[in-house]
Write a protein that holds these residues in place. Structure first.
Motif, PDB file in Angstrom:
ATOM      1  N   ARG A 346       0.853  -1.198   0.000  1.00 48.58           N
ATOM      2  CA  ARG A 346       0.000   0.000   0.000  1.00 48.58           C
ATOM      3  C   ARG A 346       0.893   1.254   0.000  1.00 48.58           C
ATOM      4  O   ARG A 346       1.849   1.345   0.778  1.00 48.58           O
ATOM      5  CB  ARG A 346      -0.894   0.022   1.231  1.00 48.58           C
ATOM      6  N   VAL A 352      -9.534   3.199   1.398  1.00 47.79           N
ATOM      7  CA  VAL A 352      -9.853   3.407  -0.013  1.00 47.79           C
ATOM      8  C   VAL A 352     -11.260   3.985  -0.116  1.00 47.79           C
ATOM      9  O   VAL A 352     -12.209   3.427   0.456  1.00 47.79           O
ATOM     10  CB  VAL A 352      -9.744   2.089  -0.791  1.00 47.79           C
ATOM     11  N   PHE A 369      -7.086   6.879  -2.197  1.00 48.77           N
ATOM     12  CA  PHE A 369      -6.913   6.767  -0.744  1.00 48.77           C
ATOM     13  C   PHE A 369      -7.265   8.111  -0.097  1.00 48.77           C
ATOM     14  O   PHE A 369      -6.893   9.181  -0.591  1.00 48.77           O
ATOM     15  CB  PHE A 369      -5.476   6.390  -0.392  1.00 48.77           C
ATOM     16  N   LYS A 452      -6.313  -4.188  -6.342  1.00 47.30           N
ATOM     17  CA  LYS A 452      -6.678  -5.188  -5.320  1.00 47.30           C
ATOM     18  C   LYS A 452      -6.253  -6.592  -5.734  1.00 47.30           C
ATOM     19  O   LYS A 452      -6.176  -7.506  -4.908  1.00 47.30           O
ATOM     20  CB  LYS A 452      -8.173  -5.144  -5.032  1.00 47.30           C
ATOM     21  N   ILE A 455      -2.443  -6.323  -4.327  1.00 48.71           N
ATOM     22  CA  ILE A 455      -2.146  -5.910  -2.950  1.00 48.71           C
ATOM     23  C   ILE A 455      -3.194  -6.568  -2.052  1.00 48.71           C
ATOM     24  O   ILE A 455      -4.404  -6.295  -2.178  1.00 48.71           O
ATOM     25  CB  ILE A 455      -2.210  -4.370  -2.786  1.00 48.71           C
ATOM     26  N   LEU A 458      -6.273  -4.953   0.472  1.00 48.52           N
ATOM     27  CA  LEU A 458      -6.571  -3.575   0.037  1.00 48.52           C
ATOM     28  C   LEU A 458      -8.034  -3.196   0.311  1.00 48.52           C
ATOM     29  O   LEU A 458      -8.352  -2.036   0.528  1.00 48.52           O
ATOM     30  CB  LEU A 458      -6.273  -3.454  -1.461  1.00 48.52           C
TER      31      LEU A 458
END
Length: 460
Positions: A346, A352, A369, A452, A455, A458
Motif C-alpha cells: 500500500r 480506499v 486513498f 486489489k 495488494i 486492500l
C-alpha cells in the motif's frame, strides 16, 4: 495755461523779493532810529548838554560827519540790493513759465508712450506734483531740484485702452496672422474657437484623444468698420470644407493580443504504444502594442505602431507519446491479470474511497486513498522514476517503472520528493499527499490493472 500753472512759482519769487530788502524800513538798515545809530538820544551824542551841544528841546538833531557818510553808504547798498532782487524776480518768473511748458510737453510725451489712460493731463497734476515743480532752487544753493511726473495708473500690456477687455470688445479671430472672422465680443470669439475644436474632436469618438489647432490662433480688437459675422454663420464657415483651420486629433490606443502557446510531442520508449500524456502544460502569452492615429479636421490621415512588447511570454506544452511495443498476452484470458512477480504494498496507510472500474460513466484506472494533506506517499515497489509532471485534474503525478513491464502511478501529490531518473526502493517516500488524497494505479504493459489483484488486504 502755462502762466496759470506757474502761480506758486511766481508767489515764491515775490516772497523772495520781499525778503530781499525791497522794504527799506525792515531789513535795509534804513531805520534811522533803529540800527543806524541815528538815535539822537542814545548813540549819536545828540544830547546837547553832554557832547554835541544840540538843543533837544527845540527838536533839532545834529549828525556828525562820520554818521552822515555811513548813512549814504547804506542807502547805496540798499539800492543795489533792490536792483538785484528785481532781476532775481524776473528770472524766477521766466523759469516758472519754462517749467509750465515742460510740464505740458512731458504730459504729451507720456500720453504717446503709455496711452491716454496712463499719463494724466496737465490740468490733472496732483498738488504734490505742483509742489515738486515749485521747489526749483528753493534753498538758494543753485541746485535745480526739478520735478517728477508719475503715471497715475499701471501701464497695461494689452493693446486695448485701460479698463477694457476682449470680453466686451468687438473681436477679430486671427489664424496664422490672417483674420478669419469678426465676432461681437471677445467672449463670443473664444467660445466659437472652442466649439470648433470640440466639433472636430467628436469625429474621433474615442476617449483619450488630444485635439488642438495646428494654426496659430489669436484674438485682436476689430476695426470700427469691420463687419460682425453672426455666430452660427462663423461656426458653419470654420467647420465647413473651406475652413482655413487645421484641427489635429491625436489618439493613442493600446491593443492587447493573446499569443497561443506551441505544442511539441516527444516520443518515448519508456511507455507502451497508445500511451499519451502531457508532460508540461502550456500557457498562452500576452502582447501589448501601442498605435498612434492622427486625424485632421475629423478625417484619419495616418496611423503607426509606436511600440510593442510581451507582457507574458507563452510557455510551450510538451506531450509524451509512448512507442514501446506491447508484449503478447502470453495465454492470459480476458478478465485475468498477468502475474507480476512483484510484492506490491500500500502506498499510504489510509482507507480506499474510490475503487477500480467504471465511475460516473468513465473508467477509473486505479484506487483513491483518503490520505490527509501532507501525509507521506511511499513507493509500492522498487523501480525507476520515469516522469514527474502536472496532469490537469489529476494534479502532480509521479510515474515509476518496475520489472516485468509493470508500472505504478501516484497522483494528487502536493509535493514530489523524487525526480526523473531516480532509482527507488519499496517504501521510499515519493512525495506528500494533496488536499484530495492520493490516486494510485498499477499498469501491466500499459494496461490498467485492478490494484486489489496485487495488494492483499486492500479492501480492508
Amino acid at each position: 495755461m502755462a502762466r496759470n500753472k506757474s502761480g506758486k512759482l511766481k508767489k515764491a519769487a515775490s516772497e523772495r523779493f520781499r525778503l530781499s530788502g525791497a522794504d527799506g524800513n525792515e531789513e535795509s538798515g534804513a531805520d534811522v532810529n533803529g540800527e543806524s545809530g541815528a538815535d539822537v538820544n542814545e548813540e549819536s551824542g545828540a544830547d546837547g548838554n553832554e557832547e554835541s551841544g544840540a538843543d533837544v528841546n527845540e527838536g533839532k538833531t545834529n549828525f556828525n560827519a562820520s554818521d552822515a557818510s555811513d548813512m549814504r553808504g547804506k542807502e547805496k547798498n540798499n539800492e543795489a540790493y533792490r536792483k538785484h532782487s528785481v532781476i532775481s524776480f524776473i528770472i524766477c518768473e521766466v523759469l516758472a513759465d519754462v517749467a509750465a511748458v515742460a510740464l505740458i510737453l512731458l504730459g504729451r510725451t507720456g500720453a504717446e508712450r503709455y496711452g491716454s489712460a496712463s499719463v494724466p493731463a496737465t490740468d490733472d497734476i496732483t498738488d504734490a506734483g505742483k509742489e515738486n515743480a515749485a521747489t526749483f532752487d528753493e534753498n538758494g544753493d543753485g541746485e535745480n531740484r526739478g520735478f517728477t511726473v508719475e503715471p497715475t495708473e499701471e501701464v497695461s500690456d494689452t493693446p486695448f485702452p485701460q479698463g477694457e477687455t476682449l470680453a466686451h470688445v468687438k473681436t477679430t479671430v486671427i489664424a496664422d496672422g490672417s483674420p478669419i472672422a469678426t465676432l461681437a465680443s471677445g467672449s463670443a470669439a473664444e467660445e466659437l474657437i472652442e466649439a470648433v475644436r470640440t466639433y472636430f474632436d467628436g469625429f474621433v469618438n474615442k476617449s483619450g484623444a488630444v485635439t488642438s489647432f495646428l494654426n496659430e490662433i489669436g484674438f485682436v480688437e476689430a476695426d470700427e468698420n469691420a463687419a460682425v459675422m453672426p455666430y452660427d454663420e462663423a461656426f458653419a464657415f470654420l467647420t465647413g470644407s473651406s475652413t482655413p483651420l487645421r484641427v489635429q486629433s491625436r489618439l493613442i490606443e493600446h491593443e492587447f493580443v493573446t499569443i497561443p502557446y506551441e505544442v511539441s510531442t516527444v516520443n518515448s520508449s519508456d511507455f507502451y504504444c497508445g500511451t499519451r500524456f502531457v508532460a508540461e502544460y502550456g500557457r498562452n502569452g500576452k502582447k501589448m502594442s501601442a498605435y498612434e492615429y492622427i486625424y485632421i479636421n475629423g478625417t484619419l490621415q495616418s496611423s503607426r505602431m509606436l511600440e510593442s512588447e510581451y507582457l507574458d511570454l507563452p510557455l510551450k506544452e510538451t506531450v509524451i507519446i509512448g512507442t514501446r511495443p506491447r508484449p503478447a498476452a502470453n495465454g492470459i484470458t480476458t478478465g485475468e491479470y498477468p502475474a507480476s512477480g512483484i510484492a506490491f504494498a500500500r502506498p499510504v496507510d489510509a482507507a480506499v474511497v474510490r475503487f477500480f472500474g467504471l465511475l460516473n460513466g468513465s473508467m477509473h484506472e486505479g484506487v483513491d486513498f483518503a490520505a490527509n494533506r501532507g501525509e507521506n506517499c511511499k513507493a509500492a515497489a522498487a523501480g525507476t522514476v520515469v516522469a514527474v509532471l502536472e496532469r490537469g485534474s489529476m494534479g502532480l503525478t509521479v510515474y515509476v517503472r518496475h520489472e516485468n513491464g509493470f508500472a505504478t502511478v501516484y497522483a494528487g501529490l502536493e509535493k514530489a520528493h523524487v525526480s526523473v531518473g531516480t532509482t527507488i526502493a519499496a517504501g521510499d517516500i515519493i512525495g506528500t499527499a494533496g488536499a484530495d488524497g492520493i490516486h494510485f494505479g498499477i499498469y501491466a504493459n500499459g494496461v490498467p490493472c485492478d490494484p486489489k489483484a496485487y495488494i492483499s488486504g486492500l479492501m480492508q
